[in-house]
Write a protein that holds these residues in place. Structure first.
Motif, PDB file in Angstrom:
ATOM      1  N   GLU A  70       0.836  -1.202   0.000  1.00  0.00           N
ATOM      2  CA  GLU A  70       0.000   0.000   0.000  1.00  0.00           C
ATOM      3  C   GLU A  70       0.868   1.248   0.000  1.00  0.00           C
ATOM      4  O   GLU A  70       0.585   2.222  -0.711  1.00  0.00           O
ATOM      5  CB  GLU A  70      -0.941  -0.012   1.210  1.00  0.00           C
ATOM      6  CG  GLU A  70      -2.064  -1.028   1.048  1.00  0.00           C
ATOM      7  CD  GLU A  70      -2.923  -1.174   2.290  1.00  0.00           C
ATOM      8  OE1 GLU A  70      -3.954  -1.856   2.211  1.00  0.00           O
ATOM      9  OE2 GLU A  70      -2.546  -0.615   3.343  1.00  0.00           O
ATOM     10  N   ARG A 139      -5.332  -6.237  -3.325  1.00  0.00           N
ATOM     11  CA  ARG A 139      -5.804  -4.843  -3.267  1.00  0.00           C
ATOM     12  C   ARG A 139      -7.115  -4.667  -4.013  1.00  0.00           C
ATOM     13  O   ARG A 139      -7.797  -3.656  -3.849  1.00  0.00           O
ATOM     14  CB  ARG A 139      -4.773  -3.880  -3.878  1.00  0.00           C
ATOM     15  CG  ARG A 139      -3.368  -3.856  -3.269  1.00  0.00           C
ATOM     16  CD  ARG A 139      -3.358  -3.283  -1.879  1.00  0.00           C
ATOM     17  NE  ARG A 139      -3.692  -4.318  -0.892  1.00  0.00           N
ATOM     18  CZ  ARG A 139      -2.900  -5.337  -0.564  1.00  0.00           C
ATOM     19  NH1 ARG A 139      -1.718  -5.477  -1.089  1.00  0.00           N
ATOM     20  NH2 ARG A 139      -3.285  -6.226   0.317  1.00  0.00           N
ATOM     21  N   SER A 269      -9.688  -1.744  -2.723  1.00  0.00           N
ATOM     22  CA  SER A 269      -9.421  -1.222  -1.392  1.00  0.00           C
ATOM     23  C   SER A 269      -9.355   0.306  -1.425  1.00  0.00           C
ATOM     24  O   SER A 269      -8.606   0.881  -2.208  1.00  0.00           O
ATOM     25  CB  SER A 269      -8.096  -1.807  -0.895  1.00  0.00           C
ATOM     26  OG  SER A 269      -7.647  -1.106   0.221  1.00  0.00           O
TER      27      SER A 269
END
Lengths: 297, 297
Positions: A70, A139, A269
């Motif tokens: 991330e 993700r 996400s």
């Protein structure tokens, strides 16, 4: 804050499966990798990597690797904002769960439209791909479910149309008197894996409930088409993959006008939404080229 | 001796992943399945099935399921000997470990040549498929290793030839000055999964040691070809799958005359050798149609 060189080592070990390959990927020695992982484990106070062939993540290791990915994605969108044309580091990798039939029919053009990302694709059934997202291991996901995933946004992609097909010789041998429940319970079917319920759902929708055919187990989208062509069994093939063979008569629909549509949805996400912008657009556009609109019969 | 109706229930639960689906497959109630598994577990004195979604086997459960499959195969060859033309029960299922590229190139015709067997294919890398046989989880395997497996016989199949390919646009962008070590360390590669070392081995053989390219992870043989065609990355594709695209210029070999050959071997369990006879012949014949002979340069 964490030492991101240490997190980079963790991600590399989990992606390549070994300390040696991770060392080569990053350009350091295996003992440097080993030391970085050990320092991370001391800091976090728990084991992160199960040493084996391949090395795998503990739950905590998984969570830390997710954080590192991330951050890499966020750094990329930071770089886009600060200096859109300046030289940048390596392209970040984005991990996505996709069902095999999407990969075989429409997903590749979406990847091609986003050349500044590396993709790490996990294949799973469309009824299970959202679990990867829920567990934080990917993700984004192509899922059969519209149900929101916590911390994620979603959009409908369209319906992937399947046709139950077999070879002409297979039809003559197993369905001389039509596709009856009796004939379907004897003719060898193709099943992707234990999660694949498409053949059963098609049978229930068009022929009858509770038919359990003998089956081959064949976990590959292209092999499904190839096995149907070779007369090994009947199975639900994406119309997009089977259309050519149906047009020239090498495959035959088991029943006329009996499609089976699977709605697909894209979930991503929110924590990396900014970095996903161009991918989201590419995925929706690629899906639109092949899938049928949701909500139209 | 065991009650084979109980073993049949165990095999069905492990194959379908649930008591409900196993019940439908056999044509009894889920509670009958549940009772049979419980009786088996009491007799053996240990848990056989880990209840979950899907249900999976314990080590003992695995061993018993293997025994049941072997008995089914032996019964089939018994039937062949006693009454070759008489009506017989359901076709036995044979579980085989195959590498994805064999399934994509030459294995399907072998399956088609043995219509009286059902196949349960497990896909794994050719360097790892023999482990399934060693663990007793499959009856036969296509493996990259010639090394004998205990209790098994083996035969060489041939060499599967790979060509490192990319799209013409990819070549222009990433290799304008040729396929140098420097260029290879920047151009996005395709990697099947963490077990796939083909790209690294090709680079080491033709360009230089220790090159670690940025990579996409893409666990599908056909997607490898599709991704190369779409200009997403370069990768080693089976010549058989890429030949058409190379011939019409949509794919280009990275280097001329730089094939990479993977020798493949067929290993099978001696305990079911008699029941495998026709399959062994079909596998060797199908391999001969596509693979290159081992031992010739």
């Amino acid at each position: 804050m964490f030492d991101y060189a240490h997190l980079e080592a963790l991600v590399a070990v989990l992606r390549t499966g070994s300390f040696e390959q991770a060392a080569r990927a990053i350009g350091v020695t295996p003992s440097a990798i080993s030391q970085r992982i050990r320092l991370l484990e001391e800091r976090v106070g728990s084991v992160l990597v199960v040493r084996g062939q391949p090395c795998t993540a503990t739950e905590t290791g998984q969570r830390l690797a997710r954080h590192a990915e991330e951050v890499a994605l966020l750094e990329r969108s930071l770089g886009d904002d600060l200096a859109p044309t300046a030289g940048r580091g390596a392209n970040p990798t984005i991990r996505i769960a996709v069902n095999a039939d999407s990969l075989a029919t429409w997903f590749i053009p979406a990847m091609a439209a986003v050349p500044d990302r590396l993709f790490d694709l996990v294949l799973d059934d469309q009824e299970h791909s959202a679990e990867w997202l829920r567990r934080g291991e990917v993700r984004a996901a192509v899922s059969g479910s519209a149900q929101p995933v916590q911390g994620c946004d979603g959009r409908p992609l369209g319906r992937l149309r399947y046709i139950a097909t077999a070879s002409p010789a297979f039809m003559r041998r197993w369905f001389p008197d039509g596709v009856t429940a009796q004939a379907l319970s004897l003719a060898p079917a193709l099943t992707f894996n234990a999660k694949d319920t498409l053949q059963a759902r098609w049978s229930a929708a068009y022929v009858g409930d509770g038919i359990v055919p003998p089956t081959h187990w064949l976990p590959s989208s292209q092999a499904f088409v190839d096995a149907a062509l070779a007369g090994i069994g009947w199975g639900l093939n994406p119309e997009h993959l089977a259309a050519g063979a149906i047009a020239d008569g090498r495959l035959v629909p088991l029943l006329p006008d009996a499609p089976y549509d699977v709605p697909l949805h894209w979930h991503w996400s929110r924590s990396v939404a900014a970095a996903l912008g161009s991918l989201n657009r590419a995925v929706l556009e690629a899906a639109r080229q092949v899938l049928l609109p949701i909500g139209e019969a």
